[in-house]
Scaffold this motif. Structure first.
Motif, PDB file in Angstrom:
ATOM      1  N   GLN A  61     -30.876 -16.772  33.379  1.00  0.00           N
ATOM      2  CA  GLN A  61     -32.185 -16.986  33.986  1.00  0.00           C
ATOM      3  C   GLN A  61     -33.309 -16.655  33.006  1.00  0.00           C
ATOM      4  O   GLN A  61     -34.301 -17.382  32.905  1.00  0.00           O
ATOM      5  N   LYS A  62     -33.144 -15.560  32.277  1.00  0.00           N
ATOM      6  CA  LYS A  62     -34.169 -15.157  31.311  1.00  0.00           C
ATOM      7  C   LYS A  62     -34.283 -16.169  30.177  1.00  0.00           C
ATOM      8  O   LYS A  62     -35.399 -16.488  29.736  1.00  0.00           O
ATOM      9  N   THR A  63     -33.161 -16.701  29.695  1.00  0.00           N
ATOM     10  CA  THR A  63     -33.238 -17.697  28.618  1.00  0.00           C
ATOM     11  C   THR A  63     -33.988 -18.942  29.072  1.00  0.00           C
ATOM     12  O   THR A  63     -34.759 -19.531  28.315  1.00  0.00           O
ATOM     13  N   LYS A  64     -33.775 -19.342  30.329  1.00  0.00           N
ATOM     14  CA  LYS A  64     -34.486 -20.514  30.849  1.00  0.00           C
ATOM     15  C   LYS A  64     -35.985 -20.247  30.949  1.00  0.00           C
ATOM     16  O   LYS A  64     -36.801 -21.140  30.709  1.00  0.00           O
ATOM     17  N   GLU A  65     -36.343 -19.026  31.305  1.00  0.00           N
ATOM     18  CA  GLU A  65     -37.760 -18.680  31.367  1.00  0.00           C
ATOM     19  C   GLU A  65     -38.402 -18.750  29.989  1.00  0.00           C
ATOM     20  O   GLU A  65     -39.574 -19.136  29.852  1.00  0.00           O
ATOM     21  N   LEU A  66     -37.656 -18.417  28.960  1.00  0.00           N
ATOM     22  CA  LEU A  66     -38.197 -18.360  27.602  1.00  0.00           C
ATOM     23  C   LEU A  66     -38.287 -19.734  26.946  1.00  0.00           C
ATOM     24  O   LEU A  66     -39.267 -20.037  26.253  1.00  0.00           O
ATOM     25  N   VAL A  67     -37.255 -20.564  27.124  1.00  0.00           N
ATOM     26  CA  VAL A  67     -37.200 -21.839  26.380  1.00  0.00           C
ATOM     27  C   VAL A  67     -36.920 -23.024  27.297  1.00  0.00           C
ATOM     28  O   VAL A  67     -36.410 -24.048  26.848  1.00  0.00           O
ATOM     29  N   GLY A  68     -37.267 -22.902  28.545  1.00  0.00           N
ATOM     30  CA  GLY A  68     -36.954 -23.962  29.497  1.00  0.00           C
ATOM     31  C   GLY A  68     -37.578 -25.298  29.178  1.00  0.00           C
ATOM     32  O   GLY A  68     -37.051 -26.351  29.562  1.00  0.00           O
ATOM     33  N   ASN A  69     -38.709 -25.298  28.435  1.00  0.00           N
ATOM     34  CA  ASN A  69     -39.376 -26.555  28.078  1.00  0.00           C
ATOM     35  C   ASN A  69     -39.123 -26.964  26.631  1.00  0.00           C
ATOM     36  O   ASN A  69     -39.793 -27.846  26.112  1.00  0.00           O
ATOM     37  N   TRP A  70     -38.155 -26.303  25.989  1.00  0.00           N
ATOM     38  CA  TRP A  70     -37.866 -26.594  24.590  1.00  0.00           C
ATOM     39  C   TRP A  70     -36.790 -27.679  24.480  1.00  0.00           C
ATOM     40  O   TRP A  70     -36.541 -28.429  25.407  1.00  0.00           O
ATOM     41  N   SER A  71     -36.163 -27.717  23.335  1.00  0.00           N
ATOM     42  CA  SER A  71     -35.169 -28.740  23.016  1.00  0.00           C
ATOM     43  C   SER A  71     -34.075 -28.843  24.078  1.00  0.00           C
ATOM     44  O   SER A  71     -33.494 -27.835  24.491  1.00  0.00           O
ATOM     45  N   THR A  72     -33.783 -30.061  24.480  1.00  0.00           N
ATOM     46  CA  THR A  72     -32.693 -30.266  25.433  1.00  0.00           C
ATOM     47  C   THR A  72     -31.344 -29.913  24.804  1.00  0.00           C
ATOM     48  O   THR A  72     -30.408 -29.529  25.509  1.00  0.00           O
ATOM     49  N   GLU A  73     -31.251 -30.049  23.477  1.00  0.00           N
ATOM     50  CA  GLU A  73     -30.004 -29.692  22.798  1.00  0.00           C
ATOM     51  C   GLU A  73     -29.730 -28.198  22.940  1.00  0.00           C
ATOM     52  O   GLU A  73     -28.603 -27.784  23.247  1.00  0.00           O
ATOM     53  N   LEU A  74     -30.765 -27.386  22.714  1.00  0.00           N
ATOM     54  CA  LEU A  74     -30.601 -25.941  22.849  1.00  0.00           C
ATOM     55  C   LEU A  74     -30.193 -25.585  24.276  1.00  0.00           C
ATOM     56  O   LEU A  74     -29.281 -24.773  24.490  1.00  0.00           O
ATOM     57  N   LEU A  75     -30.833 -26.185  25.249  1.00  0.00           N
ATOM     58  CA  LEU A  75     -30.523 -25.885  26.644  1.00  0.00           C
ATOM     59  C   LEU A  75     -29.098 -26.306  27.000  1.00  0.00           C
ATOM     60  O   LEU A  75     -28.414 -25.614  27.763  1.00  0.00           O
ATOM     61  N   SER A  76     -28.638 -27.408  26.433  1.00  0.00           N
ATOM     62  CA  SER A  76     -27.269 -27.856  26.727  1.00  0.00           C
ATOM     63  C   SER A  76     -26.240 -26.919  26.100  1.00  0.00           C
ATOM     64  O   SER A  76     -25.172 -26.679  26.676  1.00  0.00           O
ATOM     65  N   ILE A  77     -26.564 -26.373  24.934  1.00  0.00           N
ATOM     66  CA  ILE A  77     -25.654 -25.412  24.295  1.00  0.00           C
ATOM     67  C   ILE A  77     -25.557 -24.148  25.138  1.00  0.00           C
ATOM     68  O   ILE A  77     -24.462 -23.605  25.349  1.00  0.00           O
ATOM     69  N   ILE A  78     -26.696 -23.661  25.609  1.00  0.00           N
ATOM     70  CA  ILE A  78     -26.697 -22.469  26.460  1.00  0.00           C
ATOM     71  C   ILE A  78     -25.888 -22.729  27.732  1.00  0.00           C
ATOM     72  O   ILE A  78     -25.111 -21.878  28.191  1.00  0.00           O
ATOM     73  N   LYS A  79     -26.044 -23.916  28.299  1.00  0.00           N
ATOM     74  CA  LYS A  79     -25.309 -24.269  29.518  1.00  0.00           C
ATOM     75  C   LYS A  79     -23.809 -24.286  29.261  1.00  0.00           C
ATOM     76  O   LYS A  79     -23.009 -23.953  30.162  1.00  0.00           O
ATOM     77  N   SER A  80     -23.395 -24.637  28.051  1.00  0.00           N
ATOM     78  CA  SER A  80     -21.963 -24.729  27.732  1.00  0.00           C
ATOM     79  C   SER A  80     -21.371 -23.400  27.278  1.00  0.00           C
ATOM     80  O   SER A  80     -20.215 -23.348  26.849  1.00  0.00           O
ATOM     81  N   THR A  81     -22.146 -22.334  27.386  1.00  0.00           N
ATOM     82  CA  THR A  81     -21.712 -21.028  26.886  1.00  0.00           C
ATOM     83  C   THR A  81     -20.983 -20.231  27.956  1.00  0.00           C
ATOM     84  O   THR A  81     -21.531 -20.000  29.043  1.00  0.00           O
ATOM     85  N   PRO A  82     -19.766 -19.801  27.706  1.00  0.00           N
ATOM     86  CA  PRO A  82     -19.052 -18.947  28.672  1.00  0.00           C
ATOM     87  C   PRO A  82     -19.810 -17.647  28.909  1.00  0.00           C
ATOM     88  O   PRO A  82     -20.445 -17.110  28.006  1.00  0.00           O
TER      89      PRO A  82
END
Length: 442
Positions: A285-306
């Motif tokens: 949740q905190k990572t989304k608050e920090l970079v939620g409007n940034w690169s979609t690639e970064l967000l997809s990597i975070i989503k794929s993280t165990p």
């Protein structure tokens, strides 16, 4: 986070924040050292105390690399590790050519290379996705080698070089004292007592041994880091490059580690460390608050993280002021790696410097033990004298680079993104600190 060394070299250091930081760190160093005078107690040897020639406290990167280096020189050591197994939590570590030179010297470089991708270059972007600059490592230095290595795999590779009985697990240090015979008495939490002729402390940034020697606690630098390891079982789609993004008070990056894993980080400002957070849902949740409007690639990597690979840690360091900080050793007890010189990750040199420490110390200790070229105490003093001129500037520079890059001042950020990075940054000078030479171990 190591990309921006040039910002320190090219950006004027007369900024008020840098000047005040400099003076405050001197004052804090003086205050803290005075508050913790070295106090060495003397105890009588007891008959039920185990005897060891060399004890290494901590089976992290520094401890295992030191043990492997000594073993290659024909010197046995016992490594004490407080955990029940190797502490393999964490994500990945970026190693530059100086780190790989050490890994080759102690015999694990080739094995690790076969598992991790070589990183070809880097791209720097603004938070809106605009590319500010790109580099290729080999264009500036053909000998440069950059790979992100999983911490777990690195520790296992080092441990596998040692005999099965070289590491004593579940051996947490409770206290350390001087014996009446000039040796060091180590007491463990399970009531085991051990008398060691030589103690090499590699017990990390909160080192009890460093505290015993009079060192101050590492200082929180005002930044936190989220880290994680994205997992792509069918293969990750990214080029072998480091991608950095700079925002206001926040920066992030990611780099492919292997064909199936991608390391990422987010660094953000926080006035105080605050409570420890381990709940994966809160971390996400905190990572989304920090970079939620940034690169979609970064967000997809975070989503794929165990969940079990996402961590949040405060960044700390310790400046080894000459004439103020204690030396790296006292008698036959010496500090290595983070136990001595914790530094922020902005230059990517924490693990590399720990590896450097290991081979330099092992060589000097072998000269004392096997060849009688000097006393143990002199060997440790020589190690500290040789390493300090390299460690201290790197620690300070890493801190200042982080301070500048974490600025949330809109004017500073505009100058950084529109002038400094696009027009002034040069990769060659930025990586000069990765040049490191040492005497062959064997």
């Amino acid at each position: 986070m190591a990309v921006s060394t040039l910002l320190l070299q090219k950006w004027p250091l007369s900024l008020p924040s840098t000047t005040s930081l400099y003076h405050s760190r001197i004052y804090e160093a003086k205050t803290r050292i005075r508050a913790r005078p070295i106090s060495l107690s003397i105890v009588n040897a007891q008959s039920d105390v185990k005897k060891e020639d060399i004890v290494i406290v901590g089976a992290g990167i520094a401890g295992l690399a030191t043990a492997v280096s000594l073993q290659g020189l024909g010197i046995r050591s016992l490594v004490l590790e407080q955990s029940e197994t190797l502490r393999t939590e964490g994500t990945s570590i970026t190693l530059f050519k100086n780190g790989w030179k050490v890994l080759d010297a102690i015999g694990v470089g080739s094995n690790l290379r076969s598992q991790f991708l070589e990183i070809e270059g880097m791209v720097i972007k603004s938070e809106d996705g605009r590319e500010l600059r790109s580099f290729k490592f080999k264009d500036e230095d053909e000998s440069q080698e950059v790979r992100a290595v999983e911490r777990r795999v690195l520790l296992e590779a080092l441990a596998n070089q040692l005999p099965s009985d070289a590491i004593s697990f579940s051996s947490k240090l409770s206290s350390i004292e001087r014996s009446d015979k000039g040796e060091t008495l180590l007491k463990l939490e399970d009531d085991t007592q051990m008398s060691a002729k030589i103690v090499i402390a590699c017990d990390g940034i909160r080192s009890p041994v460093a505290k015993w020697m009079g060192f101050s606690e590492p200082r929180y630098v005002g930044h936190f880091a989220f880290r994680g390891l994205g997992f792509y079982p069918d293969g990750q789609p990214f080029e072998p490059k480091v991608i950095y993004t700079y925002g206001r008070g926040v920066r992030a990056g990611y780099v492919p580690v292997s064909p199936t894993k991608v390391y990422w980080f987010i660094c953000y400002n926080s006035l105080s460390p605050g409570p420890k957070i381990t709940d994966p849902s809160l971390l996400r949740q905190k990572t989304k608050e920090l970079v939620g409007n940034w690169s979609t690639e970064l967000l997809s990597i975070i989503k794929s993280t165990p969940d079990d690979t996402i961590i949040r840690t405060p960044l700390v360091d310790r400046w080894l002021w000459p004439g103020i900080s204690p030396p790296a050793s006292t008698g036959k007890v010496v500090l290595v790696g983070d136990a001595w010189h914790p530094m922020t990750p902005n230059l990517g040199q924490g693990a590399c410097c720990a590896l450097e420490d290991a081979v330099v110390l092992a060589k000097k200790l072998a000269q004392a033990i096997k060849f009688g070229a000097m006393s143990i105490e002199d060997a440790f003093t020589s190690y500290g004298s040789e390493r300090w001129p390299r460690i201290f500037p790197l620690t300070v520079r890493a801190n200042l680079v982080g301070t500048l890059l974490q600025s949330d001042n809109p004017v500073v950020c505009s100058v950084r993104n529109n002038i400094v990075v696009p027009k002034l940054v040069r990769l060659g000078p930025m990586l000069e600190h990765t040049n490191f030479e040492f005497e062959p171990l064997y």
